[in-house]
Design an enzyme around this catalytic site. Structure first.
Site, PDB file in Angstrom:
ATOM      1  N   CYS A 138       0.849  -1.195   0.000  1.00  0.00           N
ATOM      2  CA  CYS A 138       0.000   0.000   0.000  1.00  0.00           C
ATOM      3  C   CYS A 138       0.882   1.242   0.000  1.00  0.00           C
ATOM      4  O   CYS A 138       1.929   1.295   0.652  1.00  0.00           O
ATOM      5  CB  CYS A 138      -0.974  -0.002   1.172  1.00  0.00           C
ATOM      6  SG  CYS A 138      -0.338   0.678   2.702  1.00  0.00           S
ATOM      7  N   GLU A 139       0.438   2.221  -0.771  1.00  0.00           N
ATOM      8  CA  GLU A 139       1.258   3.419  -0.917  1.00  0.00           C
ATOM      9  C   GLU A 139       1.168   4.345   0.288  1.00  0.00           C
ATOM     10  O   GLU A 139       1.917   5.306   0.385  1.00  0.00           O
ATOM     11  CB  GLU A 139       0.883   4.166  -2.204  1.00  0.00           C
ATOM     12  CG  GLU A 139      -0.490   4.789  -2.206  1.00  0.00           C
ATOM     13  CD  GLU A 139      -0.816   5.421  -3.556  1.00  0.00           C
ATOM     14  OE1 GLU A 139      -0.296   4.973  -4.587  1.00  0.00           O
ATOM     15  OE2 GLU A 139      -1.602   6.377  -3.564  1.00  0.00           O
ATOM     16  N   HIS A 140       0.267   4.068   1.209  1.00  0.00           N
ATOM     17  CA  HIS A 140       0.150   4.927   2.390  1.00  0.00           C
ATOM     18  C   HIS A 140       1.056   4.491   3.528  1.00  0.00           C
ATOM     19  O   HIS A 140       1.498   5.318   4.314  1.00  0.00           O
ATOM     20  CB  HIS A 140      -1.302   4.950   2.890  1.00  0.00           C
ATOM     21  CG  HIS A 140      -2.252   5.514   1.883  1.00  0.00           C
ATOM     22  ND1 HIS A 140      -3.519   5.029   1.682  1.00  0.00           N
ATOM     23  CD2 HIS A 140      -2.089   6.525   1.002  1.00  0.00           C
ATOM     24  CE1 HIS A 140      -4.102   5.728   0.718  1.00  0.00           C
ATOM     25  NE2 HIS A 140      -3.263   6.622   0.282  1.00  0.00           N
ATOM     26  N   HIS A 141       1.307   3.196   3.655  1.00  0.00           N
ATOM     27  CA  HIS A 141       2.078   2.699   4.802  1.00  0.00           C
ATOM     28  C   HIS A 141       3.264   1.817   4.401  1.00  0.00           C
ATOM     29  O   HIS A 141       4.008   1.366   5.265  1.00  0.00           O
ATOM     30  CB  HIS A 141       1.172   1.882   5.727  1.00  0.00           C
ATOM     31  CG  HIS A 141      -0.037   2.634   6.206  1.00  0.00           C
ATOM     32  ND1 HIS A 141      -1.251   2.575   5.571  1.00  0.00           N
ATOM     33  CD2 HIS A 141      -0.190   3.476   7.251  1.00  0.00           C
ATOM     34  CE1 HIS A 141      -2.131   3.344   6.211  1.00  0.00           C
ATOM     35  NE2 HIS A 141      -1.511   3.912   7.221  1.00  0.00           N
ATOM     36  N   GLN A 153      -5.634  -0.178  -3.646  1.00  0.00           N
ATOM     37  CA  GLN A 153      -6.325  -1.280  -4.330  1.00  0.00           C
ATOM     38  C   GLN A 153      -7.230  -0.792  -5.463  1.00  0.00           C
ATOM     39  O   GLN A 153      -7.323  -1.434  -6.515  1.00  0.00           O
ATOM     40  CB  GLN A 153      -7.119  -2.072  -3.288  1.00  0.00           C
ATOM     41  CG  GLN A 153      -7.682  -3.369  -3.842  1.00  0.00           C
ATOM     42  CD  GLN A 153      -8.390  -4.181  -2.771  1.00  0.00           C
ATOM     43  OE1 GLN A 153      -7.968  -4.193  -1.626  1.00  0.00           O
ATOM     44  NE2 GLN A 153      -9.458  -4.851  -3.150  1.00  0.00           N
ATOM     45  N   HIS A 178      -5.492  -6.117   4.024  1.00  0.00           N
ATOM     46  CA  HIS A 178      -4.462  -5.082   4.134  1.00  0.00           C
ATOM     47  C   HIS A 178      -3.778  -5.134   5.498  1.00  0.00           C
ATOM     48  O   HIS A 178      -4.432  -4.993   6.525  1.00  0.00           O
ATOM     49  CB  HIS A 178      -5.105  -3.703   3.928  1.00  0.00           C
ATOM     50  CG  HIS A 178      -5.551  -3.474   2.513  1.00  0.00           C
ATOM     51  ND1 HIS A 178      -4.987  -2.523   1.697  1.00  0.00           N
ATOM     52  CD2 HIS A 178      -6.480  -4.106   1.765  1.00  0.00           C
ATOM     53  CE1 HIS A 178      -5.570  -2.565   0.506  1.00  0.00           C
ATOM     54  NE2 HIS A 178      -6.477  -3.511   0.522  1.00  0.00           N
ATOM     55  N   CYS A 219      -2.002  -2.977   6.797  1.00  0.00           N
ATOM     56  CA  CYS A 219      -2.098  -1.703   7.517  1.00  0.00           C
ATOM     57  C   CYS A 219      -3.390  -1.633   8.329  1.00  0.00           C
ATOM     58  O   CYS A 219      -3.490  -0.844   9.266  1.00  0.00           O
ATOM     59  CB  CYS A 219      -1.953  -0.509   6.575  1.00  0.00           C
ATOM     60  SG  CYS A 219      -3.158  -0.413   5.258  1.00  0.00           S
TER      61      CYS A 219
HETATM   62 ZN    ZN Z   1      -2.083   1.254   4.068  1.00  0.00          ZN
END
Ligand code: ZN
Length: 188
Positions: free
Chosen positions: A77-80, A118, A146, A148
């Protein structure tokens, strides 16, 4: 001794920042291994669908739906920068050209091995498959868990996220869409 690459040096700094001792025995080669793993998990950058398909498009009279289901999916995931893992189900309605079977899975991998959310991953797979096959319709469903969400934050261990993108015939015809959803193990 060979000079460490930049990513390896960064991982050594991360170990220090989180309170570890990068000189202790168990961690001596960790920065190098972590850098190598990260490079592998992100090896979808710099690849193109054209190069990947490499001419594996074959003439065919079939205009029936072609489905590849349960394609294993591993992405970050590009956030975490944490993994999300699951399955992709892909279908298309050919118009004279069909794609070599393994290529569908390779397209999924190419986009999954980039930093993603996603929803975007689902759309990128669908649109590139449409562009490369000129299909009359493309459908992609991804179900994933996920890390995260599971390991941090709300710590919801059993939630599965489902995303779908329907293009062309799958968007316009509810019976085509229903057939696809049934064939991938439906009731969704
Ligand atoms: Zn994430």
């Amino acid at each position: 001794m060979q000079e460490d690459d930049a990513l390896t040096r960064r991982y050594r700094e991360i170990l220090l920042e989180i309170g570890e001792d990068p000189r202790r025995e168990g961690l001596l080669d960790t920065p190098k291994r972590a850098a190598k793993a990260m490079q592998y998990l992100c090896n979808g950058y710099g690849k193109t669908v054209e190069a990947l398909v490499n001419g594996a498009l074959f003439a065919s009279d079939t205009d029936e739906m072609i489905i590849v289901k349960d394609i294993e999916l591993y992405s970050l995931c590009e956030h975490h920068l944490l993994p999300f893992i699951g399955k992709a189900h892909v279908a298309y309605m050919p118009t004279g050209k069909v794609l070599g079977l393994s290529k569908v899975a390779r397209i999924v991998d190419m986009f999954a091995r980039r930093l993603q959310i996603q929803e975007n991953l689902t759309r990128q797979i669908a649109e590139s498959l449409r562009d490369v096959t000129q299909a009359a319709g493309v459908a992609v469903v991804i179900e994933a868990r996920h890390m995260c969400m599971m390991m941090r934050g709300v710590e919801k261990q059993n939630s599965v996220m489902t995303t779908s993108v329907m293009l062309g015939a799958f968007r316009e015809s509810s019976s085509t869409r229903q057939e696809f959803l049934q064939l991938i193990g439906g009731g969704r």
